[in-house]
Design a protein around this motif. Sequence first.
Motif, PDB file in Angstrom:
ATOM      1  N   GLN A   8     -36.711-111.430  -3.625  1.00 12.83           N
ATOM      2  CA  GLN A   8     -37.377-110.901  -4.435  1.00 12.83           C
ATOM      3  C   GLN A   8     -36.785-109.938  -5.423  1.00 12.83           C
ATOM      4  O   GLN A   8     -36.792-109.647  -6.372  1.00 12.83           O
ATOM      5  CB  GLN A   8     -38.890-110.309  -3.234  1.00 12.83           C
ATOM      6  CG  GLN A   8     -39.850-109.679  -4.324  1.00 12.83           C
ATOM      7  CD  GLN A   8     -40.058-107.745  -4.118  1.00 12.83           C
ATOM      8  OE1 GLN A   8     -38.633-107.248  -3.321  1.00 12.83           O
ATOM      9  NE2 GLN A   8     -40.038-107.282  -5.250  1.00 12.83           N
ATOM     10  N   PRO A   9     -35.780-108.786  -4.498  1.00 16.80           N
ATOM     11  CA  PRO A   9     -35.321-107.920  -4.732  1.00 16.80           C
ATOM     12  C   PRO A   9     -34.762-108.870  -5.970  1.00 16.80           C
ATOM     13  O   PRO A   9     -34.246-106.930  -7.164  1.00 16.80           O
ATOM     14  CB  PRO A   9     -33.879-107.491  -3.627  1.00 16.80           C
ATOM     15  CG  PRO A   9     -34.784-107.353  -2.960  1.00 16.80           C
ATOM     16  CD  PRO A   9     -35.375-108.849  -3.336  1.00 16.80           C
ATOM     17  N   ARG A  10     -33.986-109.120  -6.006  1.00 13.22           N
ATOM     18  CA  ARG A  10     -33.315-109.640  -7.815  1.00 13.22           C
ATOM     19  C   ARG A  10     -34.477-109.861  -8.740  1.00 13.22           C
ATOM     20  O   ARG A  10     -34.025-110.067  -9.291  1.00 13.22           O
ATOM     21  CB  ARG A  10     -32.739-111.410  -7.185  1.00 13.22           C
ATOM     22  CG  ARG A  10     -31.609-111.663  -7.891  1.00 13.22           C
ATOM     23  CD  ARG A  10     -30.909-113.352  -7.575  1.00 13.22           C
ATOM     24  NE  ARG A  10     -30.131-113.542  -8.482  1.00 13.22           N
ATOM     25  CZ  ARG A  10     -29.345-113.459  -9.162  1.00 13.22           C
ATOM     26  NH1 ARG A  10     -28.095-113.122  -8.130  1.00 13.22           N
ATOM     27  NH2 ARG A  10     -28.168-114.107  -9.785  1.00 13.22           N
ATOM     28  N   ARG A  11     -35.029-110.754  -8.052  1.00 12.86           N
ATOM     29  CA  ARG A  11     -35.977-110.737  -9.321  1.00 12.86           C
ATOM     30  C   ARG A  11     -36.923-108.997 -10.247  1.00 12.86           C
ATOM     31  O   ARG A  11     -36.651-109.377 -10.803  1.00 12.86           O
ATOM     32  CB  ARG A  11     -37.520-111.602  -8.506  1.00 12.86           C
ATOM     33  CG  ARG A  11     -38.735-111.390  -9.472  1.00 12.86           C
ATOM     34  CD  ARG A  11     -38.984-112.487 -10.634  1.00 12.86           C
ATOM     35  NE  ARG A  11     -40.293-112.207 -11.545  1.00 12.86           N
ATOM     36  CZ  ARG A  11     -39.942-112.644 -12.634  1.00 12.86           C
ATOM     37  NH1 ARG A  11     -38.847-112.884 -13.546  1.00 12.86           N
ATOM     38  NH2 ARG A  11     -41.129-112.970 -13.401  1.00 12.86           N
ATOM     39  N   ILE A  12     -36.660-108.361  -8.896  1.00  8.75           N
ATOM     40  CA  ILE A  12     -36.873-106.981  -9.603  1.00  8.75           C
ATOM     41  C   ILE A  12     -36.339-106.739 -10.588  1.00  8.75           C
ATOM     42  O   ILE A  12     -36.280-105.857 -11.406  1.00  8.75           O
ATOM     43  CB  ILE A  12     -37.229-106.558  -8.499  1.00  8.75           C
ATOM     44  CG1 ILE A  12     -38.638-106.733  -7.826  1.00  8.75           C
ATOM     45  CG2 ILE A  12     -37.584-104.774  -8.737  1.00  8.75           C
ATOM     46  CD1 ILE A  12     -40.077-106.765  -8.439  1.00  8.75           C
ATOM     47  N   LEU A  13     -34.797-107.042 -10.244  1.00  6.24           N
ATOM     48  CA  LEU A  13     -33.693-106.808 -11.404  1.00  6.24           C
ATOM     49  C   LEU A  13     -33.777-107.280 -13.006  1.00  6.24           C
ATOM     50  O   LEU A  13     -33.711-107.132 -13.474  1.00  6.24           O
ATOM     51  CB  LEU A  13     -31.761-106.821 -10.790  1.00  6.24           C
ATOM     52  CG  LEU A  13     -31.684-105.779  -9.080  1.00  6.24           C
ATOM     53  CD1 LEU A  13     -30.894-106.461  -8.837  1.00  6.24           C
ATOM     54  CD2 LEU A  13     -32.315-104.158  -9.575  1.00  6.24           C
ATOM     55  N   GLU A  14     -34.196-108.752 -12.527  1.00 10.89           N
ATOM     56  CA  GLU A  14     -34.236-108.932 -13.481  1.00 10.89           C
ATOM     57  C   GLU A  14     -35.802-109.086 -14.850  1.00 10.89           C
ATOM     58  O   GLU A  14     -35.277-108.512 -15.258  1.00 10.89           O
ATOM     59  CB  GLU A  14     -34.908-110.061 -13.396  1.00 10.89           C
ATOM     60  CG  GLU A  14     -33.442-111.450 -13.187  1.00 10.89           C
ATOM     61  CD  GLU A  14     -34.177-112.755 -12.303  1.00 10.89           C
ATOM     62  OE1 GLU A  14     -35.429-113.343 -11.875  1.00 10.89           O
ATOM     63  OE2 GLU A  14     -33.171-113.593 -12.108  1.00 10.89           O
ATOM     64  N   LEU A  15     -36.830-108.553 -14.147  1.00 11.28           N
ATOM     65  CA  LEU A  15     -37.419-107.621 -14.452  1.00 11.28           C
ATOM     66  C   LEU A  15     -37.003-106.480 -15.220  1.00 11.28           C
ATOM     67  O   LEU A  15     -37.787-106.506 -16.543  1.00 11.28           O
ATOM     68  CB  LEU A  15     -38.732-107.850 -14.118  1.00 11.28           C
ATOM     69  CG  LEU A  15     -40.155-108.481 -13.094  1.00 11.28           C
ATOM     70  CD1 LEU A  15     -40.582-108.518 -12.222  1.00 11.28           C
ATOM     71  CD2 LEU A  15     -40.824-109.269 -14.401  1.00 11.28           C
ATOM     72  N   ALA A  16     -36.376-105.348 -14.550  1.00 16.79           N
ATOM     73  CA  ALA A  16     -36.071-104.395 -15.358  1.00 16.79           C
ATOM     74  C   ALA A  16     -34.883-104.166 -16.281  1.00 16.79           C
ATOM     75  O   ALA A  16     -34.419-103.562 -16.709  1.00 16.79           O
ATOM     76  CB  ALA A  16     -35.126-102.985 -13.896  1.00 16.79           C
ATOM     77  N   GLY A  17     -34.334-105.913 -16.240  1.00 15.33           N
ATOM     78  CA  GLY A  17     -33.485-106.159 -17.114  1.00 15.33           C
ATOM     79  C   GLY A  17     -32.462-105.604 -17.010  1.00 15.33           C
ATOM     80  O   GLY A  17     -31.136-105.550 -17.813  1.00 15.33           O
ATOM     81  N   LEU A  18     -31.446-105.545 -15.534  1.00 18.20           N
ATOM     82  CA  LEU A  18     -30.705-105.167 -14.886  1.00 18.20           C
ATOM     83  C   LEU A  18     -29.624-106.204 -14.755  1.00 18.20           C
ATOM     84  O   LEU A  18     -30.139-107.171 -14.708  1.00 18.20           O
ATOM     85  CB  LEU A  18     -30.725-104.292 -13.904  1.00 18.20           C
ATOM     86  CG  LEU A  18     -31.773-103.027 -14.290  1.00 18.20           C
ATOM     87  CD1 LEU A  18     -31.810-102.142 -12.453  1.00 18.20           C
ATOM     88  CD2 LEU A  18     -30.992-101.963 -15.282  1.00 18.20           C
ATOM     89  N   ASP A  19     -28.964-106.246 -13.943  1.00 20.27           N
ATOM     90  CA  ASP A  19     -27.284-107.312 -14.301  1.00 20.27           C
ATOM     91  C   ASP A  19     -27.952-107.750 -12.498  1.00 20.27           C
ATOM     92  O   ASP A  19     -27.572-106.534 -12.009  1.00 20.27           O
ATOM     93  CB  ASP A  19     -26.250-106.936 -14.126  1.00 20.27           C
ATOM     94  CG  ASP A  19     -25.019-107.558 -14.204  1.00 20.27           C
ATOM     95  OD1 ASP A  19     -25.190-108.667 -13.438  1.00 20.27           O
ATOM     96  OD2 ASP A  19     -23.974-107.876 -14.704  1.00 20.27           O
ATOM     97  N   THR A  20     -28.645-108.740 -12.395  1.00 18.27           N
ATOM     98  CA  THR A  20     -28.635-109.527 -10.867  1.00 18.27           C
ATOM     99  C   THR A  20     -26.997-109.576 -10.443  1.00 18.27           C
ATOM    100  O   THR A  20     -27.300-109.425  -9.306  1.00 18.27           O
ATOM    101  CB  THR A  20     -29.396-110.569 -10.974  1.00 18.27           C
ATOM    102  OG1 THR A  20     -28.474-111.287 -11.708  1.00 18.27           O
ATOM    103  CG2 THR A  20     -30.705-110.460 -11.744  1.00 18.27           C
ATOM    104  N   THR A  21     -26.084-109.355 -11.211  1.00 16.96           N
ATOM    105  CA  THR A  21     -24.414-109.198 -10.191  1.00 16.96           C
ATOM    106  C   THR A  21     -24.245-108.392  -9.325  1.00 16.96           C
ATOM    107  O   THR A  21     -23.827-108.019  -8.018  1.00 16.96           O
ATOM    108  CB  THR A  21     -23.473-110.158 -10.852  1.00 16.96           C
ATOM    109  OG1 THR A  21     -23.699-111.782 -11.243  1.00 16.96           O
ATOM    110  CG2 THR A  21     -22.571-110.215  -9.866  1.00 16.96           C
ATOM    111  N   ASP A  22     -24.990-106.972 -10.599  1.00 20.95           N
ATOM    112  CA  ASP A  22     -24.368-105.479  -9.864  1.00 20.95           C
ATOM    113  C   ASP A  22     -24.709-104.758 -11.110  1.00 20.95           C
ATOM    114  O   ASP A  22     -24.525-105.112 -11.826  1.00 20.95           O
ATOM    115  CB  ASP A  22     -22.902-105.169  -9.846  1.00 20.95           C
ATOM    116  CG  ASP A  22     -22.441-103.673  -9.530  1.00 20.95           C
ATOM    117  OD1 ASP A  22     -23.063-103.044  -9.535  1.00 20.95           O
ATOM    118  OD2 ASP A  22     -21.358-103.390  -9.675  1.00 20.95           O
TER     119      ASP A  22
END
Length: 240
Positions: free
Chosen positions: A97-111
């Motif tokens: 779920q945290p990775r999904r939130i990063l995707e929604l926020a438009g952030l790099d999921t790697t870092d």
Amino acid sequence: MTTATPPRLAGRLTTLMIEARVDAGRALLAPRGELVHGCADTLTETLAGLPAGTGRVDLDMTGVTFMDTAGLQFLDVLHDHGHRHAVTVTTANWNGQPRRILELAGLDTTDPLRSAAHRPPAPRPGPVPSPRPAPAPVPARSAVALERSERLHDLQEEVEQLRHALASRPVIDQARGILMATHGCTSDEAWHLLRETSQLSNTKLRAVAAAITSSAGNGGPPLPGAVRTALRAALARLGR
């Protein structure tokens, strides 16, 4: 050196612990728990406790199981620490779920700290004689601010739905089972049917699940008109 964040004050729920190991000027932090209200304060305390001369901070996010908009404040604290102390700061191993939130926020999921939204602003030139502002940076920053505001709104809606889903897990699981048995769909398909019905009917997800569960019993009430229509549309899209 290995440390852990101290217990929070009495009466305050501890949702995040951070284990810290420092070796040869490199700090490895391992957060465990949820990035929710108060997580930025916990991180600030941990960073303040690092020994002088720490030149690199790496975070292993494997143990983070949930994240809401407070996670963005967590990232801001990390970015500010790296910028103020001129040290390298990285995060890795975002999952679930945290990775999904990063995707929604438009952030790099790697870092996510490498993302444009968290990069320090480019150095600005000194004052110019003309009172007119520089034309290029202002609209660029406005566009970025607008896009980030829209992403944050979507992020807040997604987190709110996830929180309601967790609180309403039993009735939602029952409704998924009913949909699977009635329409021959998989568990994932039943979940998407519930969510789409909720969105199309403008009805809370838990209310949709409760209505489906109640209507399945002997002599149970029929589905409300809006929910029934939305469910039919969702089933049609699924090909059922």
